[in-house]
Scaffold this motif. Sequence first.
Motif, PDB file in Angstrom:
ATOM      1  N   ALA A  96       1.505   3.184  -2.362  1.00 42.04           N
ATOM      2  CA  ALA A  96       0.914   3.866  -3.771  1.00 42.04           C
ATOM      3  C   ALA A  96       2.211   4.258  -4.660  1.00 42.04           C
ATOM      4  CB  ALA A  96       0.583   5.241  -3.328  1.00 42.04           C
ATOM      5  N   LEU A 104      -5.110  -4.610  -6.080  1.00 46.23           N
ATOM      6  CA  LEU A 104      -4.063  -4.606  -7.319  1.00 46.23           C
ATOM      7  C   LEU A 104      -3.878  -6.231  -7.510  1.00 46.23           C
ATOM      8  CD1 LEU A 104      -2.821  -2.001  -8.602  1.00 46.23           C
ATOM      9  CD2 LEU A 104      -0.746  -2.906  -7.579  1.00 46.23           C
ATOM     10  N   SER A 131      -5.743  -0.788  -3.137  1.00 45.85           N
ATOM     11  CA  SER A 131      -4.749  -1.324  -2.447  1.00 45.85           C
ATOM     12  C   SER A 131      -3.960  -2.394  -2.930  1.00 45.85           C
ATOM     13  CB  SER A 131      -5.519  -1.992  -1.239  1.00 45.85           C
ATOM     14  OG  SER A 131      -6.346  -2.987  -1.742  1.00 45.85           O
ATOM     15  N   THR A 132      -2.890  -2.836  -2.111  1.00 49.69           N
ATOM     16  CA  THR A 132      -2.118  -3.844  -2.969  1.00 49.69           C
ATOM     17  C   THR A 132      -3.035  -5.315  -3.065  1.00 49.69           C
ATOM     18  OG1 THR A 132      -0.307  -3.079  -1.538  1.00 49.69           O
ATOM     19  CG2 THR A 132       0.085  -5.293  -2.331  1.00 49.69           C
ATOM     20  N   ASP A 184       0.743  -1.302  -0.006  1.00 54.23           N
ATOM     21  CA  ASP A 184       0.128  -0.045   0.004  1.00 54.23           C
ATOM     22  C   ASP A 184       0.948   1.298   0.026  1.00 54.23           C
ATOM     23  OD1 ASP A 184      -2.300  -1.473   0.008  1.00 54.23           O
ATOM     24  OD2 ASP A 184      -2.389  -1.666   2.148  1.00 54.23           O
ATOM     25  N   ARG A 228      -0.725  12.836   2.018  1.00 49.93           N
ATOM     26  CA  ARG A 228      -0.027  11.920   2.425  1.00 49.93           C
ATOM     27  C   ARG A 228       1.507  12.293   2.937  1.00 49.93           C
ATOM     28  NH1 ARG A 228      -0.214   6.285   0.028  1.00 49.93           N
ATOM     29  NH2 ARG A 228       1.906   6.311   0.508  1.00 49.93           N
ATOM     30  N   GLU A 269       0.509  -0.594 -13.868  1.00 51.15           N
ATOM     31  CA  GLU A 269       0.959  -0.392 -12.514  1.00 51.15           C
ATOM     32  C   GLU A 269       0.856   0.869 -11.812  1.00 51.15           C
ATOM     33  OE1 GLU A 269       3.902  -2.690 -10.286  1.00 51.15           O
ATOM     34  OE2 GLU A 269       3.732  -4.448 -11.759  1.00 51.15           O
ATOM     35  N   GLU A 270       0.497   1.764 -12.683  1.00 51.73           N
ATOM     36  CA  GLU A 270       0.617   3.128 -12.197  1.00 51.73           C
ATOM     37  C   GLU A 270      -0.836   3.304 -11.322  1.00 51.73           C
ATOM     38  OE1 GLU A 270       1.249   6.189 -15.225  1.00 51.73           O
ATOM     39  OE2 GLU A 270       0.037   7.818 -14.146  1.00 51.73           O
ATOM     40  N   ALA A 323      -1.768   1.666  -9.033  1.00 54.88           N
ATOM     41  CA  ALA A 323      -1.320   1.374  -7.505  1.00 54.88           C
ATOM     42  C   ALA A 323      -1.299   2.880  -6.953  1.00 54.88           C
ATOM     43  CB  ALA A 323      -0.074   0.957  -7.580  1.00 54.88           C
ATOM     44  N   MET A 324      -1.162   3.831  -7.717  1.00 50.05           N
ATOM     45  CA  MET A 324      -1.161   5.365  -6.850  1.00 50.05           C
ATOM     46  C   MET A 324      -2.665   5.861  -6.793  1.00 50.05           C
ATOM     47  SD  MET A 324       2.144   6.404  -8.904  1.00 50.05           S
ATOM     48  CE  MET A 324       2.420   8.198  -8.282  1.00 50.05           C
ATOM     49  N   LEU A 337      -5.495  -6.494 -11.355  1.00 50.12           N
ATOM     50  CA  LEU A 337      -4.290  -6.090 -12.249  1.00 50.12           C
ATOM     51  C   LEU A 337      -4.150  -7.080 -13.521  1.00 50.12           C
ATOM     52  CD1 LEU A 337      -2.289  -3.680 -12.087  1.00 50.12           C
ATOM     53  CD2 LEU A 337      -0.514  -5.075 -11.779  1.00 50.12           C
TER      54      LEU A 337
END
Lengths: 232, 455
Positions: free
Chosen positions: A112, B278, B274-275, A110, B250, B265-266, B268-269, B282
């Motif tokens: 980001a 993803l 969340s992981t 997480d 953040r 994978e962008e 993810a931002m 994905l």
Amino acid sequence: MTRRLRPERNAGFAFIEVLLAITILVFISATLWGAFARTNEAKKKIEAAQERLHTARVALMRMTRELEMAYLSGHENTLVQDRRTMFIASSSDIDELKFSWFGKQRMRADGAEGDSGLVWYYSSPDPELPGVVNLMRKETRRLQRTDPTLLVGDTYVLCPNISRLKYSFFDARVKEWRDQWSTTGADGLDYLPTHVRITLTVIDERDQEVAFVSAARIQMTEKVQYMPKVGT
Amino acid sequence: MNSRSPRFLAVLRDRFAKRKQRDRQSGVALLMTITTLTLMITLVANFTYDTSIQMAQTANARDELRAHYMARSAVNLSRLLIKIQSRFVEPVMAQAKSLLSGSLGAGMGISLRVTDYAGPIMSFFGGSKESSAMFGSLLGIDTTEAKGLGVANGSMDAEITAEDGKIDINCGSGVSVPGNIGHRTLFREITSLLYSPRYNTLFEQQNSSGQFVDRSEIARAVIDWADDDEQKFDPSGSGSGSEDYRYDARKDRYYAHNGSYDTVEEVAMVYGVSTDLLEAFLPYLTVYANTDSKRQCRVNLQMIKGPCTPLLVGLIRAAAMPDPLQPPKDPRVLDDRTIYPLASILCERGSVTGFDDINTIVAVLNNPAQSISREDPRYEMMQSLQGINLTRQDLEQVAYVGAPRVYRIEATGEAGKVKKKITAILDTQRPLFNPLSQNVAAEQAAGVFQYWREE
């Protein structure tokens, strides 16, 4: 019956025997020690040379692999000066190179972070050893449209004690090698070189310069760009 | 013999005398020998240890180089296969399809994909001599006298898939206006992909900012990341204020791209991704444009393969829900027990033969009982399953069948204990702006790399 006992002989060494034995022992030990010390010294020298060679080789291999993943995005806001992606090489005794790439590893859950970031090779004086210059590598966590020096990232020494670093870039369009490359600014190039030649000169264990050369083949010379209108 | 006899005493005396003589020796030579030997053994052990480490380092460097070039060779061979597929196979298949549909009123029902045979072809060139011979015997070729086949020290492999068979999140780029069909379709597809109740746990966890994010918020954030404007995407088209995903709140702050994604994978931002999310979704997303003639963010189902069931479930749901904010025409599309078996059969069929017509998919959805053979263990279950009321027109709003444009190559090279993996994305229809040679047509035909990553 009575037994006649023979007198016992004096056990142990005479003083002269001890002296002689110690002398011989010292002589042999010194001879052996000298041989071992010379061997050990030679071993250390060879190890230092191999360590230096290994460090330089790993640094070059790393730079080569990373450069192969370099890319330039077509998704930039051309109205603002700062770019997210770039390929900039500035020439001096120790050249600097900044480029965006697809090789970033996501290290934090997480966090980001994607798989793209900015890699930056530059030189920096060693904080503990005066006169020593190290090759540094900085990798940013993300790509952002801002001054790269402000981006958060991880920095470490890629190769210690270097004296020179030169990059040459092959421009396939004009079929010639360049010493500099920039994709930013008004006259910035909108493509990447096909090949990058890296010449890294390090100071070896005898304080002499040794040059190592390698070359990288950049795979994405064209901009990475979303083009839905093509081929439809 | 008496133990105290003179002979016995003489033997004892003799032994005693010998021992006394031996005891008089000081053992200095022995000590020195042992010391020298100890030093020598230590030194030799040290040398051996150092040498073995250096040997391992050198062998590792050699294997790394070998594995790297094996993987690159696999990429180059894959490019050749892709070129054959796009320049020869696809046009021939298109002609055959038009001929058959003209005479029989139906397509062939399959799609020929030479790219599916990348693995065996790689082993022919870059596997062991035995695997080359095995593949040669399949083709009826004697490879015993052939040169350049097989690799003695290592192996290579590759898998080729089409990126067209995924949801293109770059459809969210451009300006969000009420009439932007791409944005609306993307919203539909993402919310449908995430809809299944089996994913509820992913949305019941707080994200790193301590917030709960629902499915439609994620779909909106994915679009807002790529669009050019600062207005939050609103599927109803009535406008819902400015984007405020607090990326800059953040600790390590950043800002939205507000431009097309460079890489999948962008995502993810993006806010709410969340992981875990993803990892789950994905594989069903892409950032590369396909050959959709309508340019409406539809997914190309011709070459779907692998674990494609969740994607098909999402697409069927999206097709059945023209307005994602309203309930579907056929409520059974929301029931996992109905839709997953159907999607699973479609996914299997797509993985084996591909689809050459969207009607094949519609037929399975409408009449599942007829779409499975009696030998299949799911036959009984499918007989009891009622079909979904979905038309070709419904499905064509989110999917189509056509020749693929963008391919993903996952190539591996192995040598010794080192394994290298190269992931490359090749766009076969992108124009070249900076050709490297005079033969632009040939260069163009080989495709343009849009992604390259080595691990």
